[in-house]
Design a protein around this motif. Structure first.
Motif, PDB file in Angstrom:
ATOM      1  N   LEU A  22       0.900  -1.186   0.030  1.00  5.64           N
ATOM      2  CA  LEU A  22      -0.001  -0.174  -0.029  1.00  5.64           C
ATOM      3  C   LEU A  22       1.028   1.087  -0.088  1.00  5.64           C
ATOM      4  CD1 LEU A  22      -2.898  -0.917   2.547  1.00  5.64           C
ATOM      5  CD2 LEU A  22      -3.042  -0.989   0.161  1.00  5.64           C
ATOM      6  N   PRO A  23       0.960   2.025  -0.917  1.00 12.33           N
ATOM      7  CA  PRO A  23       1.703   3.119  -1.129  1.00 12.33           C
ATOM      8  C   PRO A  23       1.636   4.062  -0.270  1.00 12.33           C
ATOM      9  CG  PRO A  23       0.601   3.174  -3.028  1.00 12.33           C
ATOM     10  CD  PRO A  23       0.133   1.889  -2.281  1.00 12.33           C
ATOM     11  N   GLY A  24       2.749   5.107  -0.127  1.00 15.76           N
ATOM     12  CA  GLY A  24       2.812   5.918   1.042  1.00 15.76           C
ATOM     13  C   GLY A  24       1.807   7.036   0.930  1.00 15.76           C
ATOM     14  N   ALA A  25       1.741   7.632  -0.289  1.00 17.09           N
ATOM     15  CA  ALA A  25       0.845   8.595  -0.423  1.00 17.09           C
ATOM     16  C   ALA A  25      -0.865   8.144  -0.039  1.00 17.09           C
ATOM     17  CB  ALA A  25       0.680   9.254  -1.734  1.00 17.09           C
ATOM     18  N   MET A  26      -1.106   7.012  -0.411  1.00 17.27           N
ATOM     19  CA  MET A  26      -2.501   6.389  -0.104  1.00 17.27           C
ATOM     20  C   MET A  26      -2.651   6.226   1.290  1.00 17.27           C
ATOM     21  SD  MET A  26      -4.320   3.231  -2.136  1.00 17.27           S
ATOM     22  CE  MET A  26      -4.586   2.190  -0.831  1.00 17.27           C
TER      23      MET A  26
END
Lengths: 248, 260
Positions: B196-200
């Protein structure tokens, strides 16, 4: 040991039928690969550039097709300074085969078509036969060939461009003895077909087998020019030392 | 909105302690490095946080945000040069690459109105663009120099057949670009499945609805992909130009071979 350069005006006079090295110096960082080299290479037969390892003979050869550029001095191809010729056109006219075989990925046909994309299979087979390979090699993967076969393919690839002169830079150093003699024969057959060859080696026995003319390169200079049969005559001390096996 | 407070931060330091214990237990000798990294990261983040708080106050000119972007580009370029000193002229190339990437990617995102241009959007998006391109930028420069050095004979054989430098270098430029781009493509493919990427994650923790967070994240992934493709291409073409002379000779990249 002091090297006496052969540097007289007659030898560096532009001539229609030879390469001329006119006070050529090549400096790479702190190292002088060539140091005021003077001399000429006639365009008949096999001219062998012989000398100890690191003496500058490969650099001299590479100046002929401008893979190397003189820091000072000039190299003449016929009457033209190679610095003033289009390097891409010059390299088609002055072909070169390297010390280690350099097959490109893909088939032998792919390799030959790098030199001439429109090359037909018939022409490709004829060129392969010229270097002693069967037409069946066309579909072989070039990088899977033996050293000797790959080197023959590299020579064939060079011949596709129909060069006027072929430079051969220690081309037998990574092949077995049988292939070595075969490549020497090929050089002789090129000459018989009217294409002069410049052949670099540090192997004196090979020099005696293939040479029509000899240039001895020592410490970045053309120290002696001669015919192979009378190479000892008037040779300076540094050349005598090399020929006697004191320098390798 | 999720807020962990100072006590939350202090408790999360327990996780740093875990890393230190592992280092002590396995005699890795990394305790000081771990502690230093944790403290340095906190200090850097606080400094950035304070600066952002100042910049995000109403009425602050967006010029300050652009200045921040310029600083990021310059620092990233120095970092790239530091990581690959063997690549000639890399500082200048990296500067050009990041500027090209910024113009292209930020131009699309802001020019087409995907994001509204303001201090709050410009700094994080530029940061993501530059930060995520850095590794690939270093990789492509290094790889191309290695390829042209290790396959010098092959390259010169192509030149000796009368190929111009850009044609002779093409297979190696292509290889270096593929090497640098494939990890980013794989990462893009794995988003949502493996990571789950950082921005999200940050947006969801901050209370944004997951769907909106996903939309932002997808745009960010495309931003990064476009940026990596741009920076690596500029670096590869720039390095290629620097390693060949105008008369189509390959410069010497290693010590001379015997016989020369």
């Amino acid at each position: 040991m002091a090297v006496t350069p052969a540097c007289n005006d007659a030898e560096i006079e532009p001539d229609r039928d030879r390469f001329v090295f006119d006070h050529v110096t090549v400096v790479d960082g702190q190292r002088r690969r060539l140091d005021d080299a003077c001399g000429s290479v006639p365009w008949d037969g096999v001219t062998v550039l012989v000398g100890p390892s690191g003496s500058g003979k490969s650099t001299l050869l590479r100046c002929c097709n401008r893979l190397e550029a003189p820091t000072t001095g000039r190299v003449l191809f016929g009457r033209d300074d190679v610095a003033h010729l289009d390097p891409l056109g010059l390299r088609r006219r002055v072909g070169m085969v390297f010390q280690r075989p350099t097959p490109f990925p893909g088939t032998v046909r792919d390799n030959l078509q790098v030199a001439e994309p429109a090359l037909t299979d018939d022409d490709a087979v004829a060129i392969l036969q010229q270097v002693g390979l069967e037409g069946g090699f066309l579909d072989r993967i070039a990088t899977e060939l033996s050293g000797g076969e790959a080197q023959r393919v590299c020579l064939a690839r060079t011949l596709v461009a129909e060069p006027e002169v072929v430079l051969m830079d220690e081309v037998t150093s990574s092949v077995d003895p049988a292939q070595r003699y075969g490549l020497e024969e090929l050089a002789r057959s090129l000459v018989a077909g009217g294409v002069p060859v410049l052949w670099v080696t540090h192997d004196l026995a090979q020099m005696r087998r293939v040479a029509d003319h000899v240039l001895v390169v020592v410490e970045g200079r053309i120290a002696h020019m001669s015919h192979p049969t009378d190479i000892d005559v008037d040779a300076p001390p540094a050349v005598r030392a090399f020929l006697a096996g004191e320098v390798s | 909105m999720t807020s962990i407070g100072w006590s939350g931060l202090a408790l999360s330091l327990l996780l740093v302690l875990v890393a230190i214990v592992v280092s002590l237990w396995k005699q890795l000798g990394l305790e000081r490095s771990i502690l230093w990294a944790a403290l340095r990261a906190a200090a850097q983040l606080f400094a950035i946080g304070l600066l952002l708080q100042v910049l995000l106050r109403p009425g602050v000119s967006i010029g300050w945000a652009w200045l921040w972007v310029v600083a990021m580009v310059v620092i990233a370029s120095f970092t790239v040069r530091q990581r690959a000193p063997e690549v000639p002229g890399l500082l200048q190339l990296a500067l050009i690459a990041f500027v090209c990437s910024a113009v292209l990617t930020l131009g699309v995102l802001f020019g087409l109105g995907v994001f509204q241009l303001n201090v709050r959007t410009l700094i994080p998006l530029a940061g993501l663009m530059i930060g995520n391109s850095l590794a690939a930028t270093v990789l492509v420069g290094r790889r191309l120099v290695e390829e042209l050095r290790d396959k010098r004979d092959e390259v010169e054989a192509r030149l000796a057949l009368g190929q111009p430098a850009n044609v002779a270098a093409k297979p190696y430029v292509r290889g270096a670009l593929r090497t640098a781009l494939i990890p980013q493509i794989e990462t893009t493919k794995a988003v949502g499945l493996v990571v789950l990427p950082g921005a999200m994650t940050g947006l969801i923790l901050a209370g944004v609805s997951p769907l909106n967070a996903v939309l932002v994240q997808a745009a960010v992934m495309y931003l990064v992909l476009g940026s990596v493709a741009t920076t690596t291409t500029v670096i590869a073409l720039g390095v290629q130009r620097r390693l060949f002379t105008t008369d189509h000779r390959l410069l010497h990249l290693t010590s001379a071979r015997s016989g020369r």
